[in-house]
Design a protein around this motif. Sequence first.
Motif, PDB file in Angstrom:
ATOM      1  N   PRO A   4      72.126 -65.133 112.535  1.00  0.00           N
ATOM      2  CA  PRO A   4      71.411 -66.249 113.171  1.00  0.00           C
ATOM      3  C   PRO A   4      72.360 -67.042 114.068  1.00  0.00           C
ATOM      4  CG  PRO A   4      71.853 -66.723 110.866  1.00  0.00           C
ATOM      5  CD  PRO A   4      72.219 -65.290 111.079  1.00  0.00           C
ATOM      6  N   PRO A   5      71.840 -67.681 115.119  1.00  0.00           N
ATOM      7  CA  PRO A   5      72.711 -68.421 116.041  1.00  0.00           C
ATOM      8  C   PRO A   5      73.344 -69.655 115.412  1.00  0.00           C
ATOM      9  CG  PRO A   5      70.400 -68.785 116.570  1.00  0.00           C
ATOM     10  CD  PRO A   5      70.434 -67.705 115.537  1.00  0.00           C
ATOM     11  N   HIS A   6      72.722 -70.172 114.349  1.00  0.00           N
ATOM     12  CA  HIS A   6      73.251 -71.372 113.706  1.00  0.00           C
ATOM     13  C   HIS A   6      73.151 -71.219 112.186  1.00  0.00           C
ATOM     14  CE1 HIS A   6      73.160 -73.250 117.658  1.00  0.00           C
ATOM     15  NE2 HIS A   6      71.881 -72.930 117.760  1.00  0.00           N
ATOM     16  N   GLY A   7      74.028 -71.901 111.490  1.00  0.00           N
ATOM     17  CA  GLY A   7      73.946 -71.945 110.036  1.00  0.00           C
ATOM     18  C   GLY A   7      74.604 -70.760 109.355  1.00  0.00           C
ATOM     19  N   VAL A  65      70.144 -66.114 101.922  1.00  0.00           N
ATOM     20  CA  VAL A  65      70.550 -65.071 102.861  1.00  0.00           C
ATOM     21  C   VAL A  65      70.693 -65.626 104.275  1.00  0.00           C
ATOM     22  CG1 VAL A  65      69.543 -63.232 101.483  1.00  0.00           C
ATOM     23  CG2 VAL A  65      68.169 -64.307 103.259  1.00  0.00           C
ATOM     24  N   GLY A  66      70.414 -66.915 104.461  1.00  0.00           N
ATOM     25  CA  GLY A  66      70.629 -67.561 105.745  1.00  0.00           C
ATOM     26  C   GLY A  66      69.555 -67.254 106.765  1.00  0.00           C
ATOM     27  N   GLY A  67      69.563 -68.027 107.838  1.00  0.00           N
ATOM     28  CA  GLY A  67      68.625 -67.810 108.930  1.00  0.00           C
ATOM     29  C   GLY A  67      67.185 -67.842 108.463  1.00  0.00           C
ATOM     30  N   ALA A  68      66.375 -66.931 109.028  1.00  0.00           N
ATOM     31  CA  ALA A  68      64.961 -66.863 108.670  1.00  0.00           C
ATOM     32  C   ALA A  68      64.737 -66.162 107.339  1.00  0.00           C
ATOM     33  CB  ALA A  68      64.182 -66.138 109.771  1.00  0.00           C
ATOM     34  N   GLY A  69      65.811 -65.638 106.740  1.00  0.00           N
ATOM     35  CA  GLY A  69      65.663 -64.901 105.487  1.00  0.00           C
ATOM     36  C   GLY A  69      65.353 -65.771 104.298  1.00  0.00           C
ATOM     37  N   GLY A  70      65.742 -67.048 104.374  1.00  0.00           N
ATOM     38  CA  GLY A  70      65.443 -67.959 103.284  1.00  0.00           C
ATOM     39  C   GLY A  70      66.207 -67.627 102.019  1.00  0.00           C
ATOM     40  N   TYR A  71      65.489 -67.665 100.884  1.00  0.00           N
ATOM     41  CA  TYR A  71      66.092 -67.428  99.580  1.00  0.00           C
ATOM     42  C   TYR A  71      65.410 -66.266  98.873  1.00  0.00           C
ATOM     43  CZ  TYR A  71      68.867 -71.714  99.617  1.00  0.00           C
ATOM     44  OH  TYR A  71      69.790 -72.674  99.912  1.00  0.00           O
ATOM     45  N   TYR A  72      66.210 -65.534  98.110  1.00  0.00           N
ATOM     46  CA  TYR A  72      65.699 -64.507  97.217  1.00  0.00           C
ATOM     47  C   TYR A  72      65.954 -64.960  95.785  1.00  0.00           C
ATOM     48  CZ  TYR A  72      65.146 -61.049 100.966  1.00  0.00           C
ATOM     49  OH  TYR A  72      64.740 -60.374 102.080  1.00  0.00           O
ATOM     50  N   LEU A  73      65.209 -64.413  94.844  1.00  0.00           N
ATOM     51  CA  LEU A  73      65.437 -64.694  93.434  1.00  0.00           C
ATOM     52  C   LEU A  73      66.120 -63.484  92.812  1.00  0.00           C
ATOM     53  CD1 LEU A  73      64.925 -66.947  91.363  1.00  0.00           C
ATOM     54  CD2 LEU A  73      62.855 -65.712  90.669  1.00  0.00           C
TER      55      LEU A  73
END
Length: 295
Positions: free
Chosen positions: A69-72, A95-103
Amino acid sequence: TRILSSDSPPSLVRLKDGRIVMLWNNCLRFSYANGGRHTLHGAISEDDGKTWRGYREVARNPLVNEPPPPHGDHGVSYTTPVVTARGTIVTPVSVGGAGGYYLLHVAPDWLLQTSRSADFGRALDEWSTFGTRGVAAADHPDKPGQKVLSLRKPDSDWPAGAVWNFPSGTRGRLRLRLRVQPGFAGGSVGLTDHFSVPFDFEDEIYNLYHLAIGPDGRLPGGSRLEPGRWHDLEFDWDTARSECRVQLDGRPVAKLAQSRETAGACYLRLRSTADSTDDAGLLLEAVSVEVVTQR
């Protein structure tokens, strides 16, 4: 401490029986986060953190083949583990970016395993090959219905390499059954104690033990992997002795010096060292490892 890590936050959780589980990024030599966060690792201690067992990959970045991702932040990190009523561990993983969080769900006793074998029938799900070309699961040339790992270098501008995690051991034995193909242009086998990307050209410096395989299968000391023939290559390492003894088809062929102090080996690295292309490459039929852990 002998615990290696990128610039990433670790987390600790104490189990009901008093043992401690650590989750962290045992990753080095990547520009982002001073080592990267491509893989998340787990280890378990039975002596309040004096020694650790496991060093297993518990998660890998599902977006590793996409641009960051470009940021974060990006990669698998930022865990907050809790112990369930059944004694297992559950944690969110960013996972960062648009991936959000996994459990993520981890069984602590899995971290105590002392052996592993590769399963090429599952394609290369167990291996990291991102950022490279020429590594794939292929049909076995002699056994219909069976798969092998094929490592070639079809593009001179791209590296070819594969990385595989196994339980950490201060002593252990790793066996490879492999065949270099006629025209093989060179490769390397490394055992080490941390993850780095499959295209890490500095691995030969930082591997605990490094074996160069020259063009047409030449090994240090004059032995040779005969092209077109299956061979058994065995690595017996002992960190207390700072050495790894290599056998080819049951015959001693090399003694590799350990490059530095370590808590134990837990990674196999394979890489083509061809100067240009290598359309022949090598085939890997089987990988197995058994380790002894420090207690």
